[in-house]
Write an enzyme that holds these catalytic residues in place. Structure first.
Site, short mmCIF file in Angstrom:
data_model
loop_
_atom_site.label_atom_id
_atom_site.label_comp_id
_atom_site.label_asym_id
_atom_site.label_seq_id
_atom_site.Cartn_x
_atom_site.Cartn_y
_atom_site.Cartn_z
N LYS A 102 31.90 40.56 40.47
CA LYS A 102 32.61 40.07 39.28
C LYS A 102 31.98 38.81 38.68
O LYS A 102 32.04 38.61 37.47
CB LYS A 102 34.08 39.83 39.59
N GLU A 124 43.72 37.16 32.69
CA GLU A 124 44.75 37.55 33.64
C GLU A 124 44.06 37.91 34.96
O GLU A 124 42.84 38.13 35.00
CB GLU A 124 45.50 38.79 33.15
N SER A 389 30.39 46.83 46.32
CA SER A 389 30.77 45.88 45.27
C SER A 389 31.27 44.53 45.78
O SER A 389 31.17 43.53 45.08
CB SER A 389 31.82 46.50 44.35
C1 LIG Z 1 37.62 44.13 41.05
C2 LIG Z 1 36.81 44.85 42.04
C3 LIG Z 1 36.44 46.21 41.86
C4 LIG Z 1 36.93 47.03 40.71
O1 LIG Z 1 36.47 46.64 39.47
P1 LIG Z 1 35.38 47.46 38.65
O2 LIG Z 1 35.44 46.87 37.30
O3 LIG Z 1 35.77 48.91 38.68
O4 LIG Z 1 34.07 47.26 39.33
C5 LIG Z 1 35.64 46.81 42.81
N1 LIG Z 1 35.23 46.13 43.90
C6 LIG Z 1 35.54 44.84 44.11
C7 LIG Z 1 35.04 44.17 45.33
C8 LIG Z 1 36.35 44.15 43.20
O5 LIG Z 1 36.67 42.87 43.42
#
Ligand SMILES: *Cc1c(COP(=O)(O)O)cnc(C)c1O
Length: 409
Positions: A102, A124, A389
């Site tokens: 993010k 938010e 992610s």
């Molecule tokens: C917020 C988040 C997501 C989901 O958000 P996307 O916009 O779909 O990528 C996925 N993995 C992690 C670790 C997150 O913090």
């Protein structure tokens, strides 16, 4: 399958929305009239800076020296061996500063805010991940930061509330309605509407009115550009398959965007939660249909009146009833396949990766790993690149409370 492409060039942006922000039938800009001007200003500013050498140079510098990029690609040999079938590789966004992808778009959004002469960023947050990433970017750039958060979420996510406050952000409790994410979005939007001269609204994924799906995608492209090059350097080839979890879809579009022109299968993994009943999952692509939420058109889980359905996933970053317009477009175009993984599959993948590779993934990311394990067994040979992610530190309380430390391995 994935033969090396003849020219070793990075693909340019593949799917550019039209002037009104539509990716095919999806996206657009559905705004209250008084916000049309401010959003036009944001769009104009973004188009000014997107190709500006000094903006790009500053973002590059920050990615390297502040965020710790590039994040590595890692061959999960033990996991692959135990699972049987295709070899699994992980793009380690869990090693990006703040522990997830993010920050990639938050740094871009905050840099844009600075360029536009804004004093304050407003957003938010649900579980607090976007709030923490934005508060981090705001601290770096010396911007004020105001994060709207449902009172229920504030209670549930105390460590992230403290993090935001430590970083100097103001956390505004939202006490209307269900006191969760949807109300927090409404509240943040209202705050922005009241103060758009001084502030900018910073969305947390590739969602919302144009230009956010475009802008956030562009800021997340770094994940795919790095991963494609790193994977090629490691293996001499491209992966056969690339997988990522999909909430709003920012980490997925970030990695997919580099492979859209390649002979590579792309798979987005949504949360199936507890099952297929309304309110038990957030598998938008599988069970939703076209609708409008938060100022844009997309696949949407909705009731007969078009109101967003309640959604659920053990991974709070995935439980959104809508999804990015570009994903909606890529589904209809047949370029990306969207599948779902349940809470139980997520849990098993979470424990397996922790125990066998020494990597504790975010529950969101564990959904992508879960489907990759199934896919790898189907494929028998070849390679899968998974976008990991984020890291799982934020999920410790939930995991210990619900599943303990043992887990079926
Ligand atoms: C917020 C988040 C997501 C989901 O958000 P996307 O916009 O779909 O990528 C996925 N993995 C992690 C670790 C997150 O913090």
């Amino acid at each position: 399958m994935a033969e090396q492409t003849d020219t070793w060039q990075l693909p340019q942006r593949q799917t550019v929305p039209d002037e009104s922000g539509f990716f095919g039938a999806f996206g657009g800009q559905f705004l209250p009239p008084q916000l049309e001007g401010p959003f036009a200003e944001i769009t104009k500013a973004y188009h000014e800076i997107e190709n500006d050498a000094s903006f790009i140079a500053e973002l590059r510098y920050l990615r390297k020296h502040f965020q710790g990029r590039p994040t590595p690609v890692y061959h999960a040999r033990t996991l692959s061996l135990l699972n049987g079938g295709a070899q699994i590789y992980l793009k380690r966004e869990d090693l990006n500063h703040t522990g997830a992808h993010k920050l990639n778009h938050c740094m871009g959004e905050a840099l844009l805010a600075k360029y536009m002469g804004k004093k304050k960023v407003i957003a938010e947050t649900g579980a607090g991940q976007h709030g923490v990433a934005l508060a981090t970017a705001a601290a770096h750039f010396g911007l004020e930061c105001e994060i709207h958060m449902g009172a229920v979420d504030i209670e549930k996510q105390a460590p992230n509330v403290s993090r935001m406050q430590l970083l100097g952000a103001t956390v505004v409790p939202v006490t209307r309605g269900l006191q969760t994410l949807k109300e927090a979005v409404d509240s943040a939007f209202e705050a922005y509407m009241a103060d758009y001269e001084n502030s900018i609204y910073c969305i947390g994924s590739v969602v919302g009115p144009h230009p956010f799906p475009l802008m956030v995608r562009d800021f997340q492209r770094v994940v795919g550009i790095e991963a494609r090059e790193q994977f090629h350097e490691m293996t001499g080839n491209l992966p056969d398959v690339v997988e990522a979890c999909v909430g709003g879809g920012s980490n997925a579009i970030g990695i997919f965007s580099a492979f859209l022109n390649d002979p590579v299968e792309l798979i987005g993994v949504e949360p199936l939660g507890r099952g297929t009943a309304v309110g038990d999952h957030a598998a938008t692509m599988t069970y939703g249909h076209e609708g409008i939420i938060h100022g844009f058109k997309c696949y949407l889980l909705q009731d007969e009146a078009g109101e967003p359905s309640p959604v659920y996933s053990c991974a709070s970053g995935l439980d959104y009833p809508g999804v990015g317009p570009e994903h909606s477009y890529l589904k209809d175009a047949g370029r990306v396949q969207y599948v779902a993984a349940s809470d139980d599959e997520c849990r098993d993948a979470f424990f397996l990766l922790s125990r066998k590779e020494g990597i504790i993934p975010a529950l969101e990311s564990a959904h992508a790993v879960a489907h990759a394990l199934v896919k790898a067994r189907e494929m028998k040979t070849g390679t899968i690149l998974v976008n990991l992610s984020g890291r799982g530190d934020k999920d410790m309380d939930y995991v210990i409370k619900n599943w303990g430390t043992g887990g079926p391995v």
